[in-house]
Scaffold this motif. Sequence first.
Motif, PDB file in Angstrom:
ATOM      1  N   MET A 321      12.736 -49.356  28.836  1.00 59.55           N
ATOM      2  CA  MET A 321      13.527 -48.648  29.834  1.00 59.55           C
ATOM      3  C   MET A 321      14.492 -47.666  29.170  1.00 59.55           C
ATOM      4  SD  MET A 321      15.789 -50.334  32.927  1.00 59.55           S
ATOM      5  CE  MET A 321      14.513 -51.558  33.175  1.00 59.55           C
ATOM      6  N   ILE A 322      15.072 -48.077  28.035  1.00 66.08           N
ATOM      7  CA  ILE A 322      16.003 -47.193  27.326  1.00 66.08           C
ATOM      8  C   ILE A 322      15.246 -46.055  26.644  1.00 66.08           C
ATOM      9  CG2 ILE A 322      17.708 -47.098  25.473  1.00 66.08           C
ATOM     10  CD1 ILE A 322      18.378 -50.008  26.089  1.00 66.08           C
ATOM     11  N   ILE A 323      14.117 -46.376  26.010  1.00 63.99           N
ATOM     12  CA  ILE A 323      13.336 -45.341  25.340  1.00 63.99           C
ATOM     13  C   ILE A 323      12.798 -44.327  26.339  1.00 63.99           C
ATOM     14  CG2 ILE A 323      11.178 -44.966  24.054  1.00 63.99           C
ATOM     15  CD1 ILE A 323      11.737 -47.594  22.609  1.00 63.99           C
ATOM     16  N   ALA A 324      12.460 -44.792  27.558  1.00 69.70           N
ATOM     17  CA  ALA A 324      11.933 -43.886  28.575  1.00 69.70           C
ATOM     18  C   ALA A 324      12.935 -42.811  28.975  1.00 69.70           C
ATOM     19  CB  ALA A 324      11.507 -44.676  29.807  1.00 69.70           C
ATOM     20  N   LEU A 325      14.223 -43.050  28.714  1.00 72.76           N
ATOM     21  CA  LEU A 325      15.216 -42.022  29.005  1.00 72.76           C
ATOM     22  C   LEU A 325      14.924 -40.731  28.242  1.00 72.76           C
ATOM     23  CD1 LEU A 325      18.484 -44.178  28.829  1.00 72.76           C
ATOM     24  CD2 LEU A 325      17.320 -43.386  30.901  1.00 72.76           C
ATOM     25  N   GLY A 326      14.351 -40.863  27.049  1.00 71.67           N
ATOM     26  CA  GLY A 326      14.099 -39.688  26.232  1.00 71.67           C
ATOM     27  C   GLY A 326      12.693 -39.159  26.279  1.00 71.67           C
ATOM     28  N   LEU A 327      11.790 -39.806  27.032  1.00 72.30           N
ATOM     29  CA  LEU A 327      10.394 -39.356  27.046  1.00 72.30           C
ATOM     30  C   LEU A 327      10.236 -38.033  27.779  1.00 72.30           C
ATOM     31  CD1 LEU A 327       8.513 -42.718  27.727  1.00 72.30           C
ATOM     32  CD2 LEU A 327       8.762 -41.510  25.565  1.00 72.30           C
ATOM     33  N   LEU A 328      10.593 -38.014  29.049  1.00 71.31           N
ATOM     34  CA  LEU A 328      10.439 -36.802  29.847  1.00 71.31           C
ATOM     35  C   LEU A 328      11.556 -35.799  29.569  1.00 71.31           C
ATOM     36  CD1 LEU A 328       8.672 -35.472  31.987  1.00 71.31           C
ATOM     37  CD2 LEU A 328      10.059 -36.580  33.746  1.00 71.31           C
ATOM     38  N   SER A 329      12.728 -36.274  29.167  1.00 73.04           N
ATOM     39  CA  SER A 329      13.839 -35.357  28.889  1.00 73.04           C
ATOM     40  C   SER A 329      13.497 -34.386  27.766  1.00 73.04           C
ATOM     41  CB  SER A 329      15.093 -36.159  28.529  1.00 73.04           C
ATOM     42  OG  SER A 329      15.494 -36.985  29.599  1.00 73.04           O
ATOM     43  N   ASN A 330      12.741 -34.852  26.783  1.00 74.32           N
ATOM     44  CA  ASN A 330      12.332 -33.981  25.691  1.00 74.32           C
ATOM     45  C   ASN A 330      11.547 -32.782  26.215  1.00 74.32           C
ATOM     46  OD1 ASN A 330      11.640 -33.021  23.078  1.00 74.32           O
ATOM     47  ND2 ASN A 330       9.756 -34.204  23.120  1.00 74.32           N
ATOM     48  N   LEU A 331      10.580 -33.032  27.083  1.00 81.40           N
ATOM     49  CA  LEU A 331       9.766 -31.950  27.630  1.00 81.40           C
ATOM     50  C   LEU A 331      10.563 -31.064  28.576  1.00 81.40           C
ATOM     51  CD1 LEU A 331       6.544 -34.042  28.366  1.00 81.40           C
ATOM     52  CD2 LEU A 331       7.029 -32.644  26.351  1.00 81.40           C
ATOM     53  N   LEU A 332      11.422 -31.679  29.393  1.00 82.64           N
ATOM     54  CA  LEU A 332      12.205 -30.889  30.339  1.00 82.64           C
ATOM     55  C   LEU A 332      13.198 -29.980  29.622  1.00 82.64           C
ATOM     56  CD1 LEU A 332      12.911 -33.545  33.118  1.00 82.64           C
ATOM     57  CD2 LEU A 332      11.282 -31.656  33.180  1.00 82.64           C
ATOM     58  N   LEU A 333      13.856 -30.502  28.589  1.00 80.33           N
ATOM     59  CA  LEU A 333      14.803 -29.666  27.841  1.00 80.33           C
ATOM     60  C   LEU A 333      14.100 -28.472  27.192  1.00 80.33           C
ATOM     61  CD1 LEU A 333      17.158 -32.222  26.041  1.00 80.33           C
ATOM     62  CD2 LEU A 333      17.769 -30.614  27.835  1.00 80.33           C
ATOM     63  N   ALA A 334      12.956 -28.746  26.561  1.00 77.60           N
ATOM     64  CA  ALA A 334      12.226 -27.664  25.897  1.00 77.60           C
ATOM     65  C   ALA A 334      11.752 -26.616  26.901  1.00 77.60           C
ATOM     66  CB  ALA A 334      11.044 -28.239  25.116  1.00 77.60           C
ATOM     67  N   SER A 335      11.192 -27.062  28.033  1.00 78.35           N
ATOM     68  CA  SER A 335      10.704 -26.097  29.021  1.00 78.35           C
ATOM     69  C   SER A 335      11.845 -25.291  29.625  1.00 78.35           C
ATOM     70  CB  SER A 335       9.930 -26.830  30.120  1.00 78.35           C
ATOM     71  OG  SER A 335      10.770 -27.735  30.802  1.00 78.35           O
ATOM     72  N   LEU A 336      13.021 -25.920  29.823  1.00 77.73           N
ATOM     73  CA  LEU A 336      14.176 -25.181  30.332  1.00 77.73           C
ATOM     74  C   LEU A 336      14.619 -24.101  29.353  1.00 77.73           C
ATOM     75  CD1 LEU A 336      16.401 -27.985  31.918  1.00 77.73           C
ATOM     76  CD2 LEU A 336      15.251 -26.126  33.118  1.00 77.73           C
ATOM     77  N   GLN A 337      14.649 -24.420  28.077  1.00 78.76           N
ATOM     78  CA  GLN A 337      15.043 -23.428  27.085  1.00 78.76           C
ATOM     79  C   GLN A 337      14.012 -22.313  26.961  1.00 78.76           C
ATOM     80  OE1 GLN A 337      16.409 -26.399  23.804  1.00 78.76           O
ATOM     81  NE2 GLN A 337      17.529 -24.492  23.450  1.00 78.76           N
ATOM     82  N   PHE A 338      12.734 -22.674  26.961  1.00 75.72           N
ATOM     83  CA  PHE A 338      11.697 -21.654  26.831  1.00 75.72           C
ATOM     84  C   PHE A 338      11.703 -20.688  28.013  1.00 75.72           C
ATOM     85  CE2 PHE A 338       9.107 -24.845  24.199  1.00 75.72           C
ATOM     86  CZ  PHE A 338       9.673 -24.377  23.030  1.00 75.72           C
ATOM     87  N   GLY A 339      11.891 -21.205  29.225  1.00 73.04           N
ATOM     88  CA  GLY A 339      11.783 -20.374  30.414  1.00 73.04           C
ATOM     89  C   GLY A 339      13.045 -19.662  30.823  1.00 73.04           C
ATOM     90  N   SER A 340      14.187 -20.010  30.236  1.00 72.30           N
ATOM     91  CA  SER A 340      15.442 -19.341  30.597  1.00 72.30           C
ATOM     92  C   SER A 340      15.481 -17.936  30.015  1.00 72.30           C
ATOM     93  CB  SER A 340      16.638 -20.151  30.084  1.00 72.30           C
ATOM     94  OG  SER A 340      16.649 -21.443  30.667  1.00 72.30           O
ATOM     95  N   PRO A 341      16.135 -17.017  30.708  1.00 73.19           N
ATOM     96  CA  PRO A 341      16.202 -15.633  30.208  1.00 73.19           C
ATOM     97  C   PRO A 341      16.835 -15.560  28.822  1.00 73.19           C
ATOM     98  CG  PRO A 341      16.953 -15.767  32.489  1.00 73.19           C
ATOM     99  CD  PRO A 341      16.804 -17.178  32.011  1.00 73.19           C
ATOM    100  N   ALA A 342      16.357 -14.615  28.024  1.00 70.00           N
ATOM    101  CA  ALA A 342      16.867 -14.467  26.657  1.00 70.00           C
ATOM    102  C   ALA A 342      18.314 -13.994  26.645  1.00 70.00           C
ATOM    103  CB  ALA A 342      15.986 -13.493  25.876  1.00 70.00           C
ATOM    104  N   GLU A 343      18.781 -13.387  27.766  1.00 72.47           N
ATOM    105  CA  GLU A 343      20.164 -12.910  27.812  1.00 72.47           C
ATOM    106  C   GLU A 343      21.167 -14.053  27.855  1.00 72.47           C
ATOM    107  OE1 GLU A 343      17.799 -12.016  29.880  1.00 72.47           O
ATOM    108  OE2 GLU A 343      17.297 -10.007  29.133  1.00 72.47           O
ATOM    109  N   THR A 344      20.727 -15.221  28.295  1.00 71.90           N
ATOM    110  CA  THR A 344      21.635 -16.359  28.347  1.00 71.90           C
ATOM    111  C   THR A 344      21.812 -16.959  26.961  1.00 71.90           C
ATOM    112  OG1 THR A 344      19.826 -17.886  28.866  1.00 71.90           O
ATOM    113  CG2 THR A 344      20.957 -16.857  30.719  1.00 71.90           C
ATOM    114  N   GLU A 345      22.837 -17.774  26.830  1.00 68.80           N
ATOM    115  CA  GLU A 345      23.196 -18.298  25.511  1.00 68.80           C
ATOM    116  C   GLU A 345      22.173 -19.288  24.977  1.00 68.80           C
ATOM    117  OE1 GLU A 345      27.239 -20.050  23.315  1.00 68.80           O
ATOM    118  OE2 GLU A 345      27.126 -19.825  25.499  1.00 68.80           O
ATOM    119  N   ALA A 346      21.541 -20.067  25.858  1.00 63.57           N
ATOM    120  CA  ALA A 346      20.589 -21.090  25.417  1.00 63.57           C
ATOM    121  C   ALA A 346      19.142 -20.730  25.718  1.00 63.57           C
ATOM    122  CB  ALA A 346      20.912 -22.437  26.075  1.00 63.57           C
ATOM    123  N   GLY A 347      18.888 -19.596  26.377  1.00 65.20           N
ATOM    124  CA  GLY A 347      17.539 -19.233  26.772  1.00 65.20           C
ATOM    125  C   GLY A 347      16.766 -18.547  25.663  1.00 65.20           C
ATOM    126  N   LEU A 348      15.433 -18.678  25.709  1.00 68.33           N
ATOM    127  CA  LEU A 348      14.551 -18.049  24.722  1.00 68.33           C
ATOM    128  C   LEU A 348      13.629 -17.015  25.343  1.00 68.33           C
ATOM    129  CD1 LEU A 348      13.629 -21.256  22.681  1.00 68.33           C
ATOM    130  CD2 LEU A 348      15.265 -19.464  22.075  1.00 68.33           C
TER     131      LEU A 348
END
Length: 552
Positions: A321-348
């Motif tokens: 249950m604790i490890i599952a906290l990081g399973l989907l979060s890894n993919l969601l964080l990466a996809s959020l950074q990849f898809g965010s506009p490059a003008e933003t501070e964390a976007g790519l």
Amino acid sequence: MARGRLGAAWPTTAQRRGGRLRVLGRRRAILPRLHRRAEHRRGRGVIRTRDRHPVPPWATVGVLAVTGVLAALQGTLLLPLVSQLPEIYGVGTVGASWIITATMLAGALATPIVSRLADMYGKRRLVVLALGVLLVGSVLLALTEDYVVALVGRTLQGVTASVLPVSMSILKDVLPPERVGSGIALVSATLGIGSAVGLPLAGLLYGSLGYSSLFWLVSGFAGLLALAAWWLLPRGESAGEKERFDWVGAALLAMGLVPLLLVLSQGNTWGWGSATTLSFLVAAVVAFAVWVPWELRTHEPVIDLRLTARRPVLLTNIASMIIALGLLSNLLLASLQFGSPAETEAGLGLTAGQTGLAMALPAAVFVVAAPMLGLLLRRYGGRLVLLAGSLTMAVAYSLRVVLDDSVVHVVLGSVLIGAGSTLAMAAMPMIIMSAVPRRHTASANGVNSLCRMIGTSASTAALAALTTATAVVVAGHEVPTPTTIHITCWVLAGAGLAATVLVWFIPRDHEHVERDAVPASSSTAVPLTGAIICFPFAPTTTGIPRKRVRSR
């Protein structure tokens, strides 16, 4: 007395008249009609089941692996399209969120119930049934864009999540001991593969072929896999047809799980301190308070709490249950950074196609690591592999704090986290199945899968709340900031360390399971046990000495 090609004696006239034996062909041995058991021909790599055709092990593993990918795909297939769902179905944002929530609720409710039914009535039947339910739900979603029908279709799709624990149990039954680790590692990896593939695949298909193409693709694979599962998976025995399913316990479990998961999924919308949220939490607590004593008093519970309370099982479920906290979060964080506009501070600022290619690399880790995981599990055991996986995730999330300023760094951090989660996901079923009797392996894996679902739901809710609190709004969309990424990574690194501590206290001798708890009549019992008793002559190719039994 004449002998057949495999060394079995031809039946006498009395045996033929009694109808207890049948001739299976001029080139096959004479076997009892009612007492054939599954037989492993390990030397030739063939699995002989009660069906009339031999099945190579790679075919069984392949069907279960692709089924696992398809089941995991349902959880993330629509996540990239959350912003488009209100327009597609003509509802508000809250109504559209139920399209996602319905699948999660159905999967959480179906997993323990289907797993228990698989132990009772046959695992192949339940796998085929779950794939049939997925087919019906996908066709409904593809044919219409009515909101109510979509809720029904997504609910039916969620039932497929119950296939994964049943698949683990099938592999435990049919594979030789030296191949169980590799098979379970591969099928465990499908959870990460399906989750990673679903994020970019949805965007690509929706942009090129339309919304309904998502579900036509799923329905096509579901139909083909249902046929393949019926033909290639071992039929086995119905271990508990004389048992009675605990429908009262299943209803009480549903009354506890539904409000709990609704709070996790809708807490951001309702407000964590609102009367609605608190009322659902109280309802969940009351339901579980009634359910636990009922399950302890029931002779055939839907979840055997005494098995679940065993130290290896309990600690593994809490750690999962604790490890599952990081399973989907890894993919969601990466996809959020990849898809965010490059003008933003964390976007790519990557396009949908580029995001898909970048997300494919973490998914490839699961496939490449599966053969090596089999060797690690066989050499070091599930406990040490799980320990290494949780520790790797803790270290990788700590490194992820600094690996966030370029596409290469984000991909590298995601791959490292994926490697740790692959180790953990492969080790957990091995620990669970080695700590419970064989006739309870599917239901025990179902409880473990349910714990992972609760952890994943909690992580999604927490990430949404944190994003809302720390993100910036660009063109009407919330975009994560470096604060969002860093806080999430530090929290998940701490969760990895907490899981590592729990895994450390799992007993080293957890592989010991009482033999008396495994009845010979179970579908997961040693396949050739009944052959020694029931066969007048055992074929020499099985490695069992021939034993004559006087016919009646």
